[in-house]
Motif scaffolding. Structure first.
Motif, PDB file in Angstrom:
ATOM      1  N   GLU A 230       1.132  -1.524   0.267  1.00  0.00           N
ATOM      2  CA  GLU A 230       0.071   0.069   0.059  1.00  0.00           C
ATOM      3  C   GLU A 230       0.815   1.414   0.068  1.00  0.00           C
ATOM      4  O   GLU A 230       1.620   1.159   0.406  1.00  0.00           O
TER       5      GLU A 230
ATOM      6  N   ARG B 116      -6.590   4.692   9.906  1.00  0.00           N
ATOM      7  CA  ARG B 116      -6.656   2.647  10.283  1.00  0.00           C
ATOM      8  C   ARG B 116      -6.227   2.865  12.223  1.00  0.00           C
ATOM      9  O   ARG B 116      -5.751   3.949  12.394  1.00  0.00           O
TER      10      ARG B 116
ATOM     11  N   TRP C 207      -9.503   1.883  -1.251  1.00  0.00           N
ATOM     12  CA  TRP C 207      -9.509   0.539  -0.627  1.00  0.00           C
ATOM     13  C   TRP C 207      -9.988   0.664   1.007  1.00  0.00           C
ATOM     14  O   TRP C 207      -9.204   0.479   1.929  1.00  0.00           O
TER      15      TRP C 207
ATOM     16  N   ALA D 294     -12.074  -0.552   4.469  1.00  0.00           N
ATOM     17  CA  ALA D 294     -12.955  -1.756   4.466  1.00  0.00           C
ATOM     18  C   ALA D 294     -12.921  -1.957   6.380  1.00  0.00           C
ATOM     19  O   ALA D 294     -12.766  -0.887   7.229  1.00  0.00           O
TER      20      ALA D 294
ATOM     21  N   TRP E 171     -13.380  -4.836   9.798  1.00  0.00           N
ATOM     22  CA  TRP E 171     -12.642  -5.584   9.496  1.00  0.00           C
ATOM     23  C   TRP E 171     -12.455  -6.214  11.270  1.00  0.00           C
ATOM     24  O   TRP E 171     -12.383  -5.661  11.667  1.00  0.00           O
TER      25      TRP E 171
ATOM     26  N   ASP F 201     -13.300 -10.435   7.045  1.00  0.00           N
ATOM     27  CA  ASP F 201     -12.960  -9.097   6.502  1.00  0.00           C
ATOM     28  C   ASP F 201     -14.575  -8.855   6.775  1.00  0.00           C
ATOM     29  O   ASP F 201     -15.465  -9.466   5.494  1.00  0.00           O
TER      30      ASP F 201
ATOM     31  N   GLU G  52     -14.845  -5.004   2.414  1.00  0.00           N
ATOM     32  CA  GLU G  52     -14.240  -4.741   1.265  1.00  0.00           C
ATOM     33  C   GLU G  52     -14.534  -3.893   0.311  1.00  0.00           C
ATOM     34  O   GLU G  52     -15.310  -4.965  -0.794  1.00  0.00           O
TER      35      GLU G  52
ATOM     36  N   LEU H 130     -13.236  -1.733  -3.364  1.00  0.00           N
ATOM     37  CA  LEU H 130     -12.494  -1.366  -4.311  1.00  0.00           C
ATOM     38  C   LEU H 130     -12.759   0.030  -4.630  1.00  0.00           C
ATOM     39  O   LEU H 130     -13.940  -0.065  -5.558  1.00  0.00           O
TER      40      LEU H 130
ATOM     41  N   SER I 220     -18.740  -5.779  -3.834  1.00  0.00           N
ATOM     42  CA  SER I 220     -17.859  -5.769  -2.605  1.00  0.00           C
ATOM     43  C   SER I 220     -17.848  -7.067  -1.644  1.00  0.00           C
ATOM     44  O   SER I 220     -18.399  -7.754  -2.351  1.00  0.00           O
ATOM     45  N   TYR I 221     -16.872  -7.135  -0.837  1.00  0.00           N
ATOM     46  CA  TYR I 221     -16.454  -8.752  -1.024  1.00  0.00           C
ATOM     47  C   TYR I 221     -16.840  -9.111   0.476  1.00  0.00           C
ATOM     48  O   TYR I 221     -16.196  -7.919   1.585  1.00  0.00           O
ATOM     49  N   SER I 222     -16.321  -9.295   1.279  1.00  0.00           N
ATOM     50  CA  SER I 222     -16.997 -10.965   2.358  1.00  0.00           C
ATOM     51  C   SER I 222     -15.855 -11.887   2.141  1.00  0.00           C
ATOM     52  O   SER I 222     -15.773 -12.631   2.027  1.00  0.00           O
TER      53      SER I 222
ATOM     54  N   TRP J 244      -3.899  -5.111  -4.412  1.00  0.00           N
ATOM     55  CA  TRP J 244      -5.263  -5.803  -5.131  1.00  0.00           C
ATOM     56  C   TRP J 244      -6.472  -3.954  -6.108  1.00  0.00           C
ATOM     57  O   TRP J 244      -6.902  -4.460  -6.894  1.00  0.00           O
TER      58      TRP J 244
END
Length: 299
Positions: A80, A129, A156, A158, A160, A179, A182, A184, A191-193, A276
Motif C-alpha cells: 500500500e 486506520r 480501499w 474496509a 474487518w 473481512d 471491502e 475497491l 463488495s467483498y466478504s 489488490w
C-alpha cells in the motif's frame, strides 16, 4: 512421562507427494488424570443484546473516543501507498459520523518506501486506520457497521476483524482474519466478504463478491454490513440480506481448519493503493472520505 488423553493435530496438505505440513499440535490430559478440553464460549443470545457501540456523536472536529478506538499509525501491508497517521486523518463531522480521510500529502516514516535518489523514506499519501485491540476484544456476536465508501482508483475502504493473538505475537494468517466489508474504489458496484486462515488466505481466502440491487453504486449512500458469528460459522449480510454463509464443519471438511473460535478485535481503515486495488491515477479525488455512521456488537 505420561499418557496422552486427548490429541488434536492440524495439518495442511502439501502440493507435492510429501503429505502434510504440521502447523498446530495440541495435547490435553497428559499424566494420570484427564483434562477436559477448554470449552468454546457461549453463542450469542437469540435475539442478541447490544454489548458495545459507537455512534460517533460529538462536536465537529472531535477525535474518535479513546476508550473505544486507538489509532494504528504506520504503513499498511500489501504494498500500500499510504501512511496511517495518529488520528490526524480521523475526526467527527458533528452530524453523527466518523470521517476517515485519505489525503495526497508527503509524510516521512521509517516504513515508507525509500527514494532511490535522495535516500529519504516518504509516503505520498496519508490516511486513517484504527482498531479496538486495546479496548474491546470478543468471541462471537453480531458485528455491524453502517458505512459510506469513497470512489476512486486506488482507494480501499474496509471494516474487518483480526484474531487478538496477533497482538501477542502470533503471525498472520495463523491468528485468523475476518473481512466483513471491502470495496475497491475502482469498482464501487462490488463488495467483498472473506475469511483468511493458514489453509486459505490472500487470494485463496474463502469469500464472495456481491452487488446491490440493480447494480447500484456503493459510494452513493450508506449501507449496513454485518457478520453473525457463532460456534457453527459466520453469516455475512448487506442491508439485512444474506450475501455469504460459511459453515464451520463444511469449511473444515473441504478447505482446512477453522481458526476463528477465539477473541477478535475490530478494525476500520481506508487504504490507498496496494496489490489488490492497484494504484491511484489523475482521476482519483483527494481528499477522499470514508464515512462511518455507527459500529455495534450484539451478543
Amino acid at each position: 512421562s505420561g499418557t496422552g488423553r486427548y490429541v488434536r493435530m492440524y495439518g495442511t496438505q502439501r502440493a507435492t507427494a510429501y503429505g502434510y505440513s504440521l502447523w498446530e499440535f495440541q495435547v490435553y490430559g497428559t499424566g494420570g488424570d484427564p483434562i477436559t478440553p477448554p470449552p468454546l464460549p457461549s453463542d450469542p443470545a437469540n435475539p442478541p443484546r447490544l454489548v458495545w457501540s459507537d455512534d460517533f456523536d460529538g462536536a465537529a472536529g472531535g477525535k474518535p473516543d479513546p476508550s473505544k478506538w486507538r489509532a494504528d499509525p504506520g504503513t499498511g501491508p500489501n504494498n500500500e501507498l499510504e501512511y496511517y497517521t495518529d488520528h490526524r486523518n480521523a475526526s467527527l463531522d458533528g452530524s453523527g459520523h466518523l470521517v476517515m480521510e485519505a489525503r495526497k500529502e508527503v509524510t516521512a516514516g521509517s516504513s515508507c518506501p525509500r527514494d532511490p535518489l535522495s535516500g529519504s523514506t516518504t509516503c505520498q499519501y496519508t490516511s486513517a486506520r484504527m482498531n479496538t485491540g486495546a479496548t474491546f476484544q470478543f468471541t462471537y456476536g453480531r458485528v455491524e457497521a453502517r458505512v459510506k465508501v469513497p470512489k476512486g482508483n486506488g482507494l480501499w475502504p474496509a471494516f474487518w476483524m483480526m484474531g487478538a493473538d496477533f497482538l501477542t505475537g502470533r503471525p498472520w494468517p495463523y491468528n485468523g482474519e475476518v473481512d466483513i466489508m471491502e470495496v475497491l474504489g475502482k469498482d464501487v458496484k462490488t463488495s467483498y466478504s472473506t475469511v483468511h486462515a493458514p489453509a486459505y488466505n490472500g487470494g485463496g481466502g474463502i469469500g464472495s463478491p456481491y452487488t446491490l440491487p440493480g447494480s447500484a453504486d456503493f459510494s452513493d449512500d450508506f449501507h449496513t454490513w454485518a457478520a453473525d458469528w457463532n460456534s457453527r460459522g459466520i453469516t455475512f449480510s448487506l442491508d439485512g440480506r444474506t450475501v455469504l454463509s460459511l459453515d464451520k464443519d463444511q469449511v473444515e471438511q473441504t478447505r482446512g481448519p477453522w481458526i476463528f473460535d477465539h477473541p477478535h478485535y475490530m478494525i476500520l481503515n481506508l487504504a490507498v493503493g496496494g496489490d489488490w486495488p492497484g494504484p491511484t491515477d489523475a482521476s482519483t479525488p483527494f481528499p477522499s472520505r470514508m464515512l462511518v455512521d455507527y459500529v455495534r456488537v450484539y451478543q
